[in-house]
Design a protein around this motif. Structure first.
Motif, PDB file in Angstrom:
ATOM      1  N   THR A 192      -6.696   8.659 -33.525  1.00 56.00           N
ATOM      2  CA  THR A 192      -7.017  10.038 -33.877  1.00 56.00           C
ATOM      3  C   THR A 192      -6.087  10.528 -34.968  1.00 56.00           C
ATOM      4  OG1 THR A 192      -7.454  12.229 -32.930  1.00 56.00           O
ATOM      5  CG2 THR A 192      -5.454  11.118 -32.208  1.00 56.00           C
ATOM      6  N   ARG A 193      -6.478  11.636 -35.592  1.00 54.58           N
ATOM      7  CA  ARG A 193      -5.687  12.244 -36.655  1.00 54.58           C
ATOM      8  C   ARG A 193      -5.223  13.620 -36.185  1.00 54.58           C
ATOM      9  NH1 ARG A 193      -8.177  12.259 -42.525  1.00 54.58           N
ATOM     10  NH2 ARG A 193      -7.613  10.055 -42.228  1.00 54.58           N
ATOM     11  N   LEU A 194      -3.913  13.789 -36.062  1.00 54.81           N
ATOM     12  CA  LEU A 194      -3.334  15.071 -35.672  1.00 54.81           C
ATOM     13  C   LEU A 194      -2.896  15.833 -36.915  1.00 54.81           C
ATOM     14  CD1 LEU A 194      -1.107  14.012 -32.627  1.00 54.81           C
ATOM     15  CD2 LEU A 194      -3.477  14.830 -32.611  1.00 54.81           C
ATOM     16  N   GLN A 195      -3.019  17.147 -36.859  1.00 59.01           N
ATOM     17  CA  GLN A 195      -2.623  17.997 -37.981  1.00 59.01           C
ATOM     18  C   GLN A 195      -1.161  18.422 -37.836  1.00 59.01           C
ATOM     19  OE1 GLN A 195      -4.788  18.467 -40.562  1.00 59.01           O
ATOM     20  NE2 GLN A 195      -6.023  17.038 -39.336  1.00 59.01           N
ATOM     21  N   GLY A 235       1.205  21.640 -35.000  1.00 58.13           N
ATOM     22  CA  GLY A 235      -0.132  21.563 -35.567  1.00 58.13           C
ATOM     23  C   GLY A 235      -1.179  22.175 -34.652  1.00 58.13           C
ATOM     24  N   SER A 236      -2.428  22.059 -35.036  1.00 53.08           N
ATOM     25  CA  SER A 236      -3.537  22.585 -34.232  1.00 53.08           C
ATOM     26  C   SER A 236      -4.061  21.498 -33.292  1.00 53.08           C
ATOM     27  CB  SER A 236      -4.659  23.083 -35.137  1.00 53.08           C
ATOM     28  OG  SER A 236      -5.083  22.045 -36.018  1.00 53.08           O
ATOM     29  N   PRO A 237      -4.642  21.890 -32.121  1.00 55.11           N
ATOM     30  CA  PRO A 237      -5.144  20.902 -31.156  1.00 55.11           C
ATOM     31  C   PRO A 237      -6.274  20.050 -31.749  1.00 55.11           C
ATOM     32  CG  PRO A 237      -4.923  23.059 -30.136  1.00 55.11           C
ATOM     33  CD  PRO A 237      -4.737  23.263 -31.614  1.00 55.11           C
ATOM     34  N   GLN A 238      -6.261  18.764 -31.405  1.00 52.88           N
ATOM     35  CA  GLN A 238      -7.289  17.831 -31.851  1.00 52.88           C
ATOM     36  C   GLN A 238      -7.847  17.083 -30.651  1.00 52.88           C
ATOM     37  OE1 GLN A 238      -8.144  17.691 -35.228  1.00 52.88           O
ATOM     38  NE2 GLN A 238      -6.717  19.425 -35.351  1.00 52.88           N
ATOM     39  N   ALA A 239      -9.129  16.727 -30.733  1.00 50.13           N
ATOM     40  CA  ALA A 239      -9.811  16.049 -29.628  1.00 50.13           C
ATOM     41  C   ALA A 239      -9.327  14.610 -29.482  1.00 50.13           C
ATOM     42  CB  ALA A 239     -11.314  16.079 -29.855  1.00 50.13           C
ATOM     43  N   ALA A 250      -4.962  16.861 -27.929  1.00 42.80           N
ATOM     44  CA  ALA A 250      -3.538  16.629 -28.192  1.00 42.80           C
ATOM     45  C   ALA A 250      -3.111  17.484 -29.379  1.00 42.80           C
ATOM     46  CB  ALA A 250      -3.264  15.161 -28.466  1.00 42.80           C
ATOM     47  N   VAL A 251      -1.842  17.794 -29.434  1.00 46.16           N
ATOM     48  CA  VAL A 251      -1.292  18.561 -30.539  1.00 46.16           C
ATOM     49  C   VAL A 251       0.036  17.925 -30.961  1.00 46.16           C
ATOM     50  CG1 VAL A 251      -0.085  20.171 -29.009  1.00 46.16           C
ATOM     51  CG2 VAL A 251      -0.689  20.890 -31.321  1.00 46.16           C
ATOM     52  N   GLN A 252       0.279  17.901 -32.250  1.00 46.79           N
ATOM     53  CA  GLN A 252       1.563  17.417 -32.748  1.00 46.79           C
ATOM     54  C   GLN A 252       2.601  18.521 -32.581  1.00 46.79           C
ATOM     55  OE1 GLN A 252       2.868  14.447 -33.997  1.00 46.79           O
ATOM     56  NE2 GLN A 252       4.743  15.658 -33.816  1.00 46.79           N
ATOM     57  N   PRO A 253       3.648  18.297 -31.760  1.00 47.49           N
ATOM     58  CA  PRO A 253       4.677  19.333 -31.581  1.00 47.49           C
ATOM     59  C   PRO A 253       5.429  19.620 -32.881  1.00 47.49           C
ATOM     60  CG  PRO A 253       4.844  17.606 -29.902  1.00 47.49           C
ATOM     61  CD  PRO A 253       3.915  17.095 -30.954  1.00 47.49           C
TER      62      PRO A 253
END
Length: 270
Positions: A192-195, A235-239, A250-253
């Protein structure tokens, strides 16, 4: 691999030097080696520390620079690699200790416009690529991450002759980190790609330099210490998916990265 926007930025900078070509007195190419202390933190929205990594990296790099009547400029590449000790927690809240393999590459371009003989004001753009591989231990399975982000800064430089040949220089940069991304493969989930959120950066560098030999003025050496602090917001939550099935998010802290780097350079003027 160089991305298109990196090539466009490099071309634009080189074109600007070509336009100033008749006022440029000297160009330098500078290979470098260095070592750095690296500290990486991940923080929750409330400010609680989730992960702490500390370690030492070894670096190498190459800089091309020009000195002109109205401005100085440079294009630089660096690569820092090593390991950091990992202190974190598992999904069940148990303390976890491991280590991470780190590779941090930077490509940058900067311009400094002279205010007088000693002072100059500048701007800098840096593209960061960080590969971080958290190793497995008896408590949890590790996973790789690949971060990319850009930062833009404004800076001030002060140069002073300390003796007939010895020169000193101080640089200070402060700027913004633009929103980026992290490609991650969490255990038991599809890639997945987290922002990454936006952020801010500060850096100070102190250097000295001198001739390498009395009979060959084309070669000089320089040594520098750089201290840098970055803060990237959450970052913003991602599926998250298992196969084609949506199972979680998940979200990048938020990230705090601090480095203290010592660099030694050889400079060849042509």
């Amino acid at each position: 691999m160089l991305h298109p926007h990196i090539c466009v930025g490099a071309l634009a900078l080189l074109t600007s030097w070509n336009a100033l070509g008749q006022t440029c007195a000297e160009a330098n190419i500078s290979p470098q080696l260095g070592t750095e202390t690296s500290r990486w933190e991940e923080l929750s929205r409330s400010g609680k520390r989730l992960v702490l990594e500390t370690g030492h990296l070894h670096s190498k790099g190459l800089t091309f620079s020009v000195r002109c009547n109205v401005a100085d400029g440079s294009l630089a590449w660096s690569d820092s690699r090593g390991t950091r000790t990992y202190l974190g927690a598992t999904n069940t809240g148990q303390a976890a200790t491991s280590f991470s393999d780190i590779a941090h590459q930077k490509i940058s371009g900067s311009v400094h416009f002279h205010a007088d003989a000693n002072w100059s004001l500048g701007g800098r753009w840096v593209h960061n690529t960080i590969h971080r591989s958290i190793q497995s231990n008896s408590q949890a399975e590790g996973y790789p991450e690949h971060f990319q982000f850009n930062d833009v800064s404004l800076g001030v430089r002060y140069k002073q002759a300390l003796s007939q040949h010895l020169k000193g220089q101080v640089d200070y940069w402060q700027g913004r980190i633009l929103p980026g991304q992290s490609n991650v493969t969490l255990p038991n989930f599809a890639p997945t790609r987290l922002q990454l959120g936006s952020g801010r950066s500060r850096e100070i560098g102190i250097s000295i330099g001198n001739k390498l030999g009395e009979n060959d003025p084309a070669w000089t050496w320089s040594a520098a210490i750089h201290i840098r602090q970055d803060r990237i917001e959450e970052g913003s939550p991602q599926a998250l998916y298992k196969g084609s099935r949506l199972v979680a998010s998940a979200v990048q802290p938020a990230i705090g990265l601090r480095t203290s780097q010592f660099i030694a350079k050889l400079n060849y003027a042509f």
